[in-house]
Design a protein around this motif. Sequence first.
Motif, PDB file in Angstrom:
ATOM      1  N   VAL A  92       0.842  -1.206   0.000  1.00 27.43           N
ATOM      2  CA  VAL A  92       0.000   0.000   0.000  1.00 27.43           C
ATOM      3  C   VAL A  92       0.875   1.253   0.000  1.00 27.43           C
ATOM      4  N   GLU A  93       1.883   1.270   0.867  1.00 35.92           N
ATOM      5  CA  GLU A  93       2.763   2.438   0.966  1.00 35.92           C
ATOM      6  C   GLU A  93       3.690   2.540  -0.253  1.00 35.92           C
ATOM      7  N   ASP A  94       4.252   1.410  -0.692  1.00 33.29           N
ATOM      8  CA  ASP A  94       5.204   1.436  -1.803  1.00 33.29           C
ATOM      9  C   ASP A  94       4.554   1.832  -3.126  1.00 33.29           C
ATOM     10  N   SER A  95       3.273   1.529  -3.270  1.00 40.41           N
ATOM     11  CA  SER A  95       2.552   1.874  -4.512  1.00 40.41           C
ATOM     12  C   SER A  95       1.741   3.152  -4.373  1.00 40.41           C
ATOM     13  N   ASN A  96       1.874   3.829  -3.227  1.00 43.17           N
ATOM     14  CA  ASN A  96       1.160   5.095  -2.983  1.00 43.17           C
ATOM     15  C   ASN A  96      -0.353   4.960  -3.146  1.00 43.17           C
ATOM     16  N   LEU A  97      -0.905   3.869  -2.608  1.00 46.86           N
ATOM     17  CA  LEU A  97      -2.349   3.677  -2.671  1.00 46.86           C
ATOM     18  C   LEU A  97      -3.032   4.499  -1.593  1.00 46.86           C
ATOM     19  N   HIS A  98      -4.202   5.036  -1.908  1.00 48.39           N
ATOM     20  CA  HIS A  98      -4.937   5.840  -0.941  1.00 48.39           C
ATOM     21  C   HIS A  98      -6.433   5.698  -1.188  1.00 48.39           C
ATOM     22  N   GLY A  99      -7.216   6.090  -0.177  1.00 43.15           N
ATOM     23  CA  GLY A  99      -8.676   6.016  -0.299  1.00 43.15           C
ATOM     24  C   GLY A  99      -9.141   4.594  -0.590  1.00 43.15           C
ATOM     25  N   GLN A 100      -9.980   4.456  -1.631  1.00 46.25           N
ATOM     26  CA  GLN A 100     -10.550   3.169  -2.008  1.00 46.25           C
ATOM     27  C   GLN A 100      -9.689   2.403  -3.004  1.00 46.25           C
ATOM     28  N   GLN A 101      -8.485   2.872  -3.285  1.00 45.29           N
ATOM     29  CA  GLN A 101      -7.673   2.218  -4.315  1.00 45.29           C
ATOM     30  C   GLN A 101      -7.333   0.776  -3.956  1.00 45.29           C
ATOM     31  N   TYR A 102      -7.015   0.504  -2.687  1.00 50.60           N
ATOM     32  CA  TYR A 102      -6.725  -0.870  -2.308  1.00 50.60           C
ATOM     33  C   TYR A 102      -7.959  -1.758  -2.509  1.00 50.60           C
ATOM     34  N   ALA A 103      -9.130  -1.262  -2.140  1.00 51.40           N
ATOM     35  CA  ALA A 103     -10.361  -2.033  -2.345  1.00 51.40           C
ATOM     36  C   ALA A 103     -10.575  -2.347  -3.822  1.00 51.40           C
ATOM     37  N   TRP A 104     -10.209  -1.407  -4.691  1.00 46.52           N
ATOM     38  CA  TRP A 104     -10.384  -1.617  -6.131  1.00 46.52           C
ATOM     39  C   TRP A 104      -9.473  -2.718  -6.677  1.00 46.52           C
ATOM     40  N   LEU A 105      -8.380  -3.010  -6.001  1.00 48.64           N
ATOM     41  CA  LEU A 105      -7.497  -4.084  -6.456  1.00 48.64           C
ATOM     42  C   LEU A 105      -8.158  -5.455  -6.307  1.00 48.64           C
ATOM     43  N   THR A 106      -9.122  -5.565  -5.418  1.00 44.06           N
ATOM     44  CA  THR A 106      -9.929  -6.782  -5.334  1.00 44.06           C
ATOM     45  C   THR A 106     -11.135  -6.698  -6.266  1.00 44.06           C
ATOM     46  N   THR A 107     -11.749  -5.537  -6.297  1.00 45.60           N
ATOM     47  CA  THR A 107     -12.948  -5.366  -7.131  1.00 45.60           C
ATOM     48  C   THR A 107     -12.643  -5.607  -8.610  1.00 45.60           C
ATOM     49  N   CYS A 108     -11.495  -5.126  -9.097  1.00 43.90           N
ATOM     50  CA  CYS A 108     -11.193  -5.252 -10.524  1.00 43.90           C
ATOM     51  C   CYS A 108     -11.024  -6.714 -10.940  1.00 43.90           C
ATOM     52  N   VAL A 109     -10.584  -7.568 -10.012  1.00 41.98           N
ATOM     53  CA  VAL A 109     -10.478  -8.997 -10.312  1.00 41.98           C
ATOM     54  C   VAL A 109     -11.861  -9.552 -10.648  1.00 41.98           C
ATOM     55  N   TYR A 110     -12.840  -9.177  -9.867  1.00 34.25           N
ATOM     56  CA  TYR A 110     -14.181  -9.727 -10.059  1.00 34.25           C
ATOM     57  C   TYR A 110     -14.917  -9.058 -11.212  1.00 34.25           C
ATOM     58  N   ILE A 111     -14.549  -7.847 -11.542  1.00 34.33           N
ATOM     59  CA  ILE A 111     -15.100  -7.238 -12.758  1.00 34.33           C
ATOM     60  C   ILE A 111     -14.603  -8.004 -13.985  1.00 34.33           C
ATOM     61  N   ALA A 112     -13.317  -8.395 -13.974  1.00 37.34           N
ATOM     62  CA  ALA A 112     -12.778  -9.194 -15.069  1.00 37.34           C
ATOM     63  C   ALA A 112     -13.491 -10.538 -15.170  1.00 37.34           C
ATOM     64  N   ILE A 113     -13.743 -11.157 -14.018  1.00 42.10           N
ATOM     65  CA  ILE A 113     -14.480 -12.419 -14.008  1.00 42.10           C
ATOM     66  C   ILE A 113     -15.881 -12.221 -14.559  1.00 42.10           C
ATOM     67  N   LEU A 114     -16.515 -11.121 -14.180  1.00 38.65           N
ATOM     68  CA  LEU A 114     -17.862 -10.797 -14.654  1.00 38.65           C
ATOM     69  C   LEU A 114     -17.904 -10.733 -16.177  1.00 38.65           C
ATOM     70  N   VAL A 115     -16.914 -10.091 -16.772  1.00 40.23           N
ATOM     71  CA  VAL A 115     -16.871  -9.925 -18.230  1.00 40.23           C
ATOM     72  C   VAL A 115     -16.522 -11.234 -18.930  1.00 40.23           C
ATOM     73  N   CYS A 116     -15.620 -12.008 -18.350  1.00 42.96           N
ATOM     74  CA  CYS A 116     -15.068 -13.187 -19.033  1.00 42.96           C
ATOM     75  C   CYS A 116     -15.813 -14.486 -18.732  1.00 42.96           C
ATOM     76  N   GLU A 117     -16.753 -14.470 -17.797  1.00 46.22           N
ATOM     77  CA  GLU A 117     -17.348 -15.716 -17.337  1.00 46.22           C
ATOM     78  C   GLU A 117     -18.074 -16.475 -18.436  1.00 46.22           C
ATOM     79  N   PHE A 118     -18.948 -15.800 -19.194  1.00 43.05           N
ATOM     80  CA  PHE A 118     -19.667 -16.523 -20.242  1.00 43.05           C
ATOM     81  C   PHE A 118     -18.731 -16.993 -21.351  1.00 43.05           C
TER      82      PHE A 118
END
Length: 530
Positions: A101-127
């Motif tokens: 988190v500190e080394d990549s200068n993440l702030h606010g909801q950015q860390y949460a988005w690192l999990t969310t984006c995985v599932y957005i990719a799954i959402l798009v690619c699932e079918f």
Amino acid sequence: MTTADHKTAPESPIMTENAKELYSISSGQETVDVVPAGIDAEVAKFFADGAETRGIEIDDATNRRLRWMIHKRVLVVMVTTYFAQSLDKGTINFASIMGIVEDSNLHGQQYAWLTTCVYIAILVCEFPTNRFIQQLPVAKYLAFNIIAWGAVLACTAACKNFTGLVIVRTLLGAFECVCQPAFVFMSTMWYTREEQALVIGAFYSMNGFQQCVGGLIAYGIAQINNAALKNWQILFTLLGALTVVWGLFVLWWLPDSPMRARCWSKEDRLLMAERVRKNETGIQNREFKMYQAIEALLDPTVWAIVGISFTNALPTGGLGAFSNIILKAFGFTRLQTYLLAIAQGVIIMSFLFSAAYLSKRYNNKLIFAFLFTLPNVAGTIVFLTVPTTASTKVGLLLAFYCTQGFGAVAVLNLAIMSGNVAGRSKQVVATSLTFISWAVGNAIGPQVFQDNDKPRYTKAFIAHIVVYGVQLGLIVFLRLRLMRLNVLKRRAQGIAETREGGQAAGESIGHQRAFDDLTDKENPDFRYVY
């Protein structure tokens, strides 16, 4: 259970539109003189070439021998691959307290988005990935994706900012989304419905085992000082390289189907296929049938399973991404948090295996899905009502462990789907919808944990209580519906109605159309399990 009588068929491609040239796959009984509903030609030819095995009874000893052969080739791959997938996806959780988190200068909801984006990719690619599983050799397609996500995971070590991390995490989700639908498909191909809950539980339990191993790996790497790479970079590089090696092994070891498993004799392969005849869900069919897709979209059973998948995943997504942060907020040190992850993993596995065993022992899945939701509710209520103090942190920890029952519900829900949805194209749509809803729930889950609500995240846990209430209602509805459908099936065949979930006492089902790619609604011999 016996092999079938067959008529000789001409050579044909994997799928043929001239169904009259194909033979019906019967069940040791008189061949049914009807046009199959689109049987896969590779399956039909496989049984026709093995006509010399017809009339052979599969006794218990042979069944156990075949099952162990399948375990060594198929279940080992499913379990190890799912372990790698869950460990690789969850590595960000351990990296969160290693300095990423500190080394990549993440702030606010950015860390949460690192999990969310995985599932957005799954959402798009699932079918698309479910269609590829239907059309391509499943073992080779799985191996390709394992190698690809391992390479992507290793590349995470080179990321220096939020943008780079989002890109690699999105690619990770795109490649990893093959696992669960492929394994559900493989469980219907290789295992009977009675075995599927334990099989799904076995690979799903790796969500817990990775917590144990991940905690130990993270603890060990955290002891490395003054290295050229930071601790979190070592973690990603090491796990990524190991995953690539495993993918190469899967490419060599795992058979695509009983028809193509040259590692075994032809007779054993035929008997393996005969084992799953009574599932009434077939082995494979590469043709996409639009009427089956429409049936899936209009089936309340499918949507109830989809709803349970969503309600079970939303709390999971948030707790998975924030578990170490939550534990640290309870007053535990970083080292204690690593070690507590091991206990968390053991509890997850205990929930999973007890649910799978009890559902098989008592032939009831949805009742136990209901019961295993209740610890989640109890733990969440404790989070909302008990303040964080030195004297309450052990109680809060136990409440957190209670919320790990979600894995048991997920396993039982997948077993319900694999056992109650027939017709390969209907399965593709149902599986896609189930894992899309799972991805949506996991994507929303971390966003419920708002940065301005930490460290206790009260609003998030209120949302969890509401979601669990919906889940309990869906489980009750689904059980009542499946019971009613079985009554209607038996009534249509003039069979006495029963309260039992499987076959009625004395009910004889010929399984004559088991490989004809009929949906559960089309097939009069299909019985729902709940």
